[in-house]
Design a protein around this motif. Structure first.
Motif, mmCIF file in Angstrom:
data_model
loop_
_atom_site.group_PDB
_atom_site.id
_atom_site.type_symbol
_atom_site.label_atom_id
_atom_site.label_comp_id
_atom_site.label_asym_id
_atom_site.label_seq_id
_atom_site.Cartn_x
_atom_site.Cartn_y
_atom_site.Cartn_z
ATOM 1 N N PRO A 89 74.145 9.791 56.619
ATOM 2 C CA PRO A 89 74.926 10.638 55.718
ATOM 3 C C PRO A 89 74.038 11.632 54.976
ATOM 4 O O PRO A 89 72.949 11.296 54.549
ATOM 5 C CB PRO A 89 75.569 9.641 54.748
ATOM 6 C CG PRO A 89 75.556 8.328 55.469
ATOM 7 C CD PRO A 89 74.342 8.364 56.356
ATOM 8 N N GLY A 90 74.505 12.843 54.872
ATOM 9 C CA GLY A 90 73.744 13.876 54.178
ATOM 10 C C GLY A 90 72.783 14.625 55.082
ATOM 11 O O GLY A 90 72.022 15.463 54.626
ATOM 12 N N GLY A 91 72.798 14.291 56.362
ATOM 13 C CA GLY A 91 71.901 14.949 57.308
ATOM 14 C C GLY A 91 70.660 14.125 57.546
ATOM 15 O O GLY A 91 70.386 13.144 56.860
ATOM 16 N N GLY A 92 69.914 14.496 58.533
ATOM 17 C CA GLY A 92 68.720 13.746 58.879
ATOM 18 C C GLY A 92 69.015 12.689 59.909
ATOM 19 O O GLY A 92 70.095 12.647 60.508
ATOM 20 N N ALA A 93 68.043 11.825 60.130
ATOM 21 C CA ALA A 93 68.156 10.814 61.175
ATOM 22 C C ALA A 93 67.448 9.543 60.747
ATOM 23 O O ALA A 93 66.574 9.563 59.884
ATOM 24 C CB ALA A 93 67.546 11.345 62.468
ATOM 25 N N ALA A 94 67.847 8.441 61.367
ATOM 26 C CA ALA A 94 67.221 7.149 61.083
ATOM 27 C C ALA A 94 66.995 6.412 62.388
ATOM 28 O O ALA A 94 67.728 6.608 63.368
ATOM 29 C CB ALA A 94 68.107 6.318 60.157
ATOM 30 N N SER A 145 62.986 15.666 60.188
ATOM 31 C CA SER A 145 63.509 15.386 61.532
ATOM 32 C C SER A 145 63.132 16.492 62.509
ATOM 33 O O SER A 145 62.763 16.225 63.658
ATOM 34 C CB SER A 145 65.042 15.241 61.495
ATOM 35 O OG SER A 145 65.428 14.140 60.728
ATOM 36 N N VAL A 146 63.199 17.740 62.056
ATOM 37 C CA VAL A 146 62.829 18.873 62.914
ATOM 38 C C VAL A 146 61.333 18.825 63.224
ATOM 39 O O VAL A 146 60.915 19.077 64.356
ATOM 40 C CB VAL A 146 63.239 20.212 62.263
ATOM 41 C CG1 VAL A 146 62.680 21.397 63.034
ATOM 42 C CG2 VAL A 146 64.755 20.308 62.166
ATOM 43 N N ARG A 147 60.528 18.467 62.235
ATOM 44 C CA ARG A 147 59.081 18.324 62.485
ATOM 45 C C ARG A 147 58.826 17.227 63.523
ATOM 46 O O ARG A 147 57.990 17.376 64.406
ATOM 47 C CB ARG A 147 58.343 18.005 61.188
ATOM 48 C CG ARG A 147 58.228 19.187 60.250
ATOM 49 C CD ARG A 147 57.121 18.943 59.225
ATOM 50 N NE ARG A 147 56.914 20.108 58.416
ATOM 51 C CZ ARG A 147 56.209 21.169 58.794
ATOM 52 N NH1 ARG A 147 55.656 21.198 59.973
ATOM 53 N NH2 ARG A 147 56.057 22.197 57.993
ATOM 54 N N ARG A 175 59.654 18.481 67.043
ATOM 55 C CA ARG A 175 58.595 19.330 67.615
ATOM 56 C C ARG A 175 57.383 18.493 68.015
ATOM 57 O O ARG A 175 56.782 18.715 69.077
ATOM 58 C CB ARG A 175 58.192 20.417 66.619
ATOM 59 C CG ARG A 175 59.271 21.474 66.427
ATOM 60 C CD ARG A 175 58.765 22.673 65.645
ATOM 61 N NE ARG A 175 58.255 22.343 64.342
ATOM 62 C CZ ARG A 175 58.801 22.740 63.183
ATOM 63 N NH1 ARG A 175 59.874 23.512 63.178
ATOM 64 N NH2 ARG A 175 58.251 22.400 62.038
ATOM 65 N N ALA A 176 57.002 17.527 67.193
ATOM 66 C CA ALA A 176 55.841 16.690 67.509
ATOM 67 C C ALA A 176 56.114 15.799 68.720
ATOM 68 O O ALA A 176 55.228 15.615 69.562
ATOM 69 C CB ALA A 176 55.446 15.846 66.298
ATOM 70 N N LEU A 177 57.316 15.258 68.827
ATOM 71 C CA LEU A 177 57.663 14.456 70.005
ATOM 72 C C LEU A 177 57.572 15.306 71.265
ATOM 73 O O LEU A 177 57.093 14.848 72.313
ATOM 74 C CB LEU A 177 59.069 13.862 69.863
ATOM 75 C CG LEU A 177 59.245 12.747 68.835
ATOM 76 C CD1 LEU A 177 60.718 12.397 68.670
ATOM 77 C CD2 LEU A 177 58.431 11.510 69.213
ATOM 78 N N LEU A 200 67.136 12.175 69.151
ATOM 79 C CA LEU A 200 66.950 12.964 67.936
ATOM 80 C C LEU A 200 67.639 14.324 68.065
ATOM 81 O O LEU A 200 68.280 14.800 67.123
ATOM 82 C CB LEU A 200 65.458 13.121 67.628
ATOM 83 C CG LEU A 200 65.107 13.805 66.294
ATOM 84 C CD1 LEU A 200 65.810 13.160 65.113
ATOM 85 C CD2 LEU A 200 63.586 13.803 66.092
ATOM 86 N N VAL A 201 67.547 14.934 69.243
ATOM 87 C CA VAL A 201 68.265 16.191 69.482
ATOM 88 C C VAL A 201 69.768 15.982 69.313
ATOM 89 O O VAL A 201 70.449 16.750 68.627
ATOM 90 C CB VAL A 201 67.953 16.758 70.890
ATOM 91 C CG1 VAL A 201 68.928 17.877 71.255
ATOM 92 C CG2 VAL A 201 66.529 17.271 70.958
ATOM 93 N N GLU A 202 70.291 14.926 69.923
ATOM 94 C CA GLU A 202 71.719 14.635 69.819
ATOM 95 C C GLU A 202 72.135 14.415 68.364
ATOM 96 O O GLU A 202 73.192 14.862 67.926
ATOM 97 C CB GLU A 202 72.069 13.401 70.656
ATOM 98 C CG GLU A 202 71.987 13.656 72.148
ATOM 99 C CD GLU A 202 72.087 12.377 72.968
ATOM 100 O OE1 GLU A 202 72.165 11.271 72.370
ATOM 101 O OE2 GLU A 202 72.079 12.478 74.205
#
Length: 198
Positions: free
Chosen positions: A9-14, A137-139, A142-144, A192-194
């Protein structure tokens, strides 16, 4: 959540990670940092404007993995003939003014992985849930990608075969752990993209 990213919730990923997964991801990120190399730290008291316009290298890296991370800007990958003098000069000029910033960005992305993982505490067979903000998450994404490009280059994966032969390696092949990491990073990257595009 085990093994893949999910939206929060609120954006991001876990993602839930165990101690071994944390150790592998951290080790890979540190190895990527070592490959990219340290940045040029500004000299104390130096003109910050001069540092901003510092020129980088004009030659492509000799290491194939670095060349994959920092490709020539004006080379046609489908071309069968060597690059002409104009193409080499244009690529060198572009590299001279962009590679330092590109390297700094890739370092920051890899450091974001290390810092995020360092916040986790896992004991035994437990898992820790890592929560990433949208920016982090975007960082990570890119690193992945950089990690997969690097490992894929070391494994000599081409765009044509996508490493089809790697799936059939015997367990005693010394490349097997690297292949497993490559495939696992692919799952992390895909989920993560999904998550970020949902």
């Amino acid at each position: 959540m085990p093994g893949h990213f999910e939206a929060i919730p609120g954006g991001g990923a876990a993602i839930a990670l165990d101690e071994v997964e944390i150790s592998i991801l951290r080790s890979l990120a540190v190895q990527l940092l070592e490959l990219i190399g340290p940045g040029d730290e500004p000299v104390e008291g130096a003109d910050p404007l001069a540092a901003l316009f510092a020129e980088g290298p004009s030659e492509a890296p000799s290491d194939p993995a670095l060349a994959r991370l920092f490709p020539d800007a004006y080379e046609d990958p489908a071309a069968t003939a060597p690059q002409d003098d104009d193409g080499r000069a244009s690529s060198a000029e572009f590299r001279r003014f962009t590679e330092n910033d590109l390297r700094a960005g890739k370092r920051e992305d890899a450091v974001a992985i290390v810092r995020a993982l360092d916040t986790l505490s896992v004991t035994g067979e437990d898992e820790a849930v890592l929560k990433l903000t949208p920016d982090v998450s975007v960082r990570w994404l890119r690193a992945l990608n950089d990690l997969r490009l690097t490992i894929g280059t070391r494994l000599e994966v081409t765009d044509d075969d996508e490493g089809a032969g790697l799936y059939r390696l015997p367990d005693d092949d010394p490349r097997k752990p690297m292949v497993m990491a490559y495939l696992w990073l692919g799952v992390l990257q895909e989920t993560l993209v999904e998550t970020l595009t949902a």
